[in-house]
Scaffold this motif. Structure first.
Motif, PDB file in Angstrom:
ATOM      1  N   LEU A  89       0.794  -1.227   0.000  1.00  0.00           N
ATOM      2  CA  LEU A  89       0.000   0.000   0.000  1.00  0.00           C
ATOM      3  C   LEU A  89       0.828   1.280   0.000  1.00  0.00           C
ATOM      4  CD1 LEU A  89      -2.812  -0.964   2.543  1.00  0.00           C
ATOM      5  CD2 LEU A  89      -3.021  -0.764   0.051  1.00  0.00           C
ATOM      6  N   LYS A  90       2.057   1.206   0.494  1.00  0.00           N
ATOM      7  CA  LYS A  90       2.840   2.440   0.590  1.00  0.00           C
ATOM      8  C   LYS A  90       3.241   2.920  -0.805  1.00  0.00           C
ATOM      9  CE  LYS A  90       7.485   0.671   1.335  1.00  0.00           C
ATOM     10  NZ  LYS A  90       8.608   0.585   2.238  1.00  0.00           N
ATOM     11  N   HIS A  91       3.337   4.220  -0.915  1.00  0.00           N
ATOM     12  CA  HIS A  91       3.677   4.844  -2.191  1.00  0.00           C
ATOM     13  C   HIS A  91       5.183   4.996  -2.306  1.00  0.00           C
ATOM     14  CE1 HIS A  91      -0.481   5.757  -3.051  1.00  0.00           C
ATOM     15  NE2 HIS A  91      -0.611   6.205  -1.818  1.00  0.00           N
ATOM     16  N   GLU A  92       5.680   4.714  -3.473  1.00  0.00           N
ATOM     17  CA  GLU A  92       7.103   4.920  -3.743  1.00  0.00           C
ATOM     18  C   GLU A  92       7.327   6.411  -3.940  1.00  0.00           C
ATOM     19  OE1 GLU A  92       9.445   2.524  -3.664  1.00  0.00           O
ATOM     20  OE2 GLU A  92       7.865   1.104  -3.148  1.00  0.00           O
ATOM     21  N   VAL A 160       2.380  -1.824 -10.922  1.00  0.00           N
ATOM     22  CA  VAL A 160       1.058  -1.725 -10.298  1.00  0.00           C
ATOM     23  C   VAL A 160       0.556  -3.097  -9.868  1.00  0.00           C
ATOM     24  CG1 VAL A 160      -1.351  -1.093 -10.703  1.00  0.00           C
ATOM     25  CG2 VAL A 160       0.479   0.378 -11.539  1.00  0.00           C
ATOM     26  N   VAL A 161       0.649  -4.089 -10.741  1.00  0.00           N
ATOM     27  CA  VAL A 161       0.195  -5.439 -10.399  1.00  0.00           C
ATOM     28  C   VAL A 161       1.072  -6.017  -9.300  1.00  0.00           C
ATOM     29  CG1 VAL A 161      -0.102  -7.786 -11.280  1.00  0.00           C
ATOM     30  CG2 VAL A 161      -0.861  -5.845 -12.629  1.00  0.00           C
ATOM     31  N   GLY A 162       2.360  -5.736  -9.338  1.00  0.00           N
ATOM     32  CA  GLY A 162       3.267  -6.257  -8.320  1.00  0.00           C
ATOM     33  C   GLY A 162       2.861  -5.831  -6.926  1.00  0.00           C
ATOM     34  N   LYS A 163       2.498  -4.585  -6.739  1.00  0.00           N
ATOM     35  CA  LYS A 163       2.064  -4.092  -5.433  1.00  0.00           C
ATOM     36  C   LYS A 163       0.780  -4.797  -4.995  1.00  0.00           C
ATOM     37  CE  LYS A 163       5.078  -0.967  -4.330  1.00  0.00           C
ATOM     38  NZ  LYS A 163       5.874  -1.092  -3.127  1.00  0.00           N
ATOM     39  N   ARG A 164      -0.145  -4.983  -5.917  1.00  0.00           N
ATOM     40  CA  ARG A 164      -1.395  -5.664  -5.571  1.00  0.00           C
ATOM     41  C   ARG A 164      -1.135  -7.118  -5.209  1.00  0.00           C
ATOM     42  NH1 ARG A 164      -4.658  -2.798 -10.292  1.00  0.00           N
ATOM     43  NH2 ARG A 164      -5.059  -0.842  -9.212  1.00  0.00           N
ATOM     44  N   ALA A 165      -0.197  -7.760  -5.888  1.00  0.00           N
ATOM     45  CA  ALA A 165       0.145  -9.155  -5.576  1.00  0.00           C
ATOM     46  C   ALA A 165       0.672  -9.264  -4.159  1.00  0.00           C
ATOM     47  CB  ALA A 165       1.170  -9.686  -6.577  1.00  0.00           C
ATOM     48  N   GLU A 166       1.450  -8.289  -3.721  1.00  0.00           N
ATOM     49  CA  GLU A 166       1.982  -8.311  -2.368  1.00  0.00           C
ATOM     50  C   GLU A 166       0.867  -8.150  -1.334  1.00  0.00           C
ATOM     51  OE1 GLU A 166       6.004  -6.859  -0.118  1.00  0.00           O
ATOM     52  OE2 GLU A 166       5.323  -5.721  -1.860  1.00  0.00           O
TER      53      GLU A 166
END
Length: 187
Positions: A89-92, A160-166
């Motif tokens: 959820l955190k923003h880069e 984007v998908v990588g963050k959701r996968a986590e």
């Protein structure tokens, strides 16, 4: 641990590596299958080794905590799940400069960084009835598969998908932890 929980655990353990693989794949110009397989193999082997190390650490502590081992497994899995959700959820703040090629060293360091949670899960698995070798093989195979796919999908999908996968992986870890607690308390 039942087979379904083991499968979900293996998939959850591979989601952070999948997210990293998407980033690695997106930094390459048209990644080839051989590079994706090489990356998957490196990540998979490291991800399979770390829960075994954690399991041995947990085994050393088992005799002192047998009466509340299920609570330890539950707490570790929920904490790791929350941490993965937080990271998802955190923003880069700043875009990192990505390398043109991936050396073995860079891939291995990235794999170790994404497998720290597997070490902690291995500690938790020492307190439940699980064959660590089967669990480690499942985690390694799932990671190898997910990373190989992640590298190939990276250029198209981006981070984007990588963050959701986590995030999904974190939720799954929490569910596995709750299942372990429920199975122990209802027995």
């Amino acid at each position: 641990m039942n087979p379904v929980s083991l499968i979900f655990l293996a998939l959850a353990m591979s989601t952070d590596a999948f997210a990293a693989a998407i980033g690695k794949g997106s930094s390459l110009h048209k990644p080839r299958l051989t590079e994706a397989l090489r990356t998957g193999l490196i990540f998979g082997v490291i991800e399979a080794i770390t829960p075994v190390i954690g399991w041995f650490i947990g085994q050393a502590a088992t005799r002192w905590v047998e009466s509340w081992d299920h609570w330890i497994a539950f707490t570790l899995l929920v904490a790791l799940g929350l941490h993965m959700i937080y990271n998802g959820l955190k923003h880069e703040e700043a875009e990192e400069e990505k390398p043109g090629q991936h050396s073995f060293f860079i891939l291995a360091v990235t794999a170790v960084a994404t497998s720290i949670d597997a070490l902690a899960v291995g500690v938790g698995l020492a307190f439940v009835d699980v064959n660590i070798w089967v669990a480690a093989a499942a985690i390694g195979l799932a990671t190898m598969t997910m990373v190989t796919l992640g590298v190939m999908l990276g250029r198209v999908l981006g981070t984007v998908v990588g963050k959701r996968a986590e995030i999904v992986g974190g939720v799954v870890l929490m569910i596995v932890g709750a299942t372990i607690l429920y199975e122990h308390l209802s027995a």
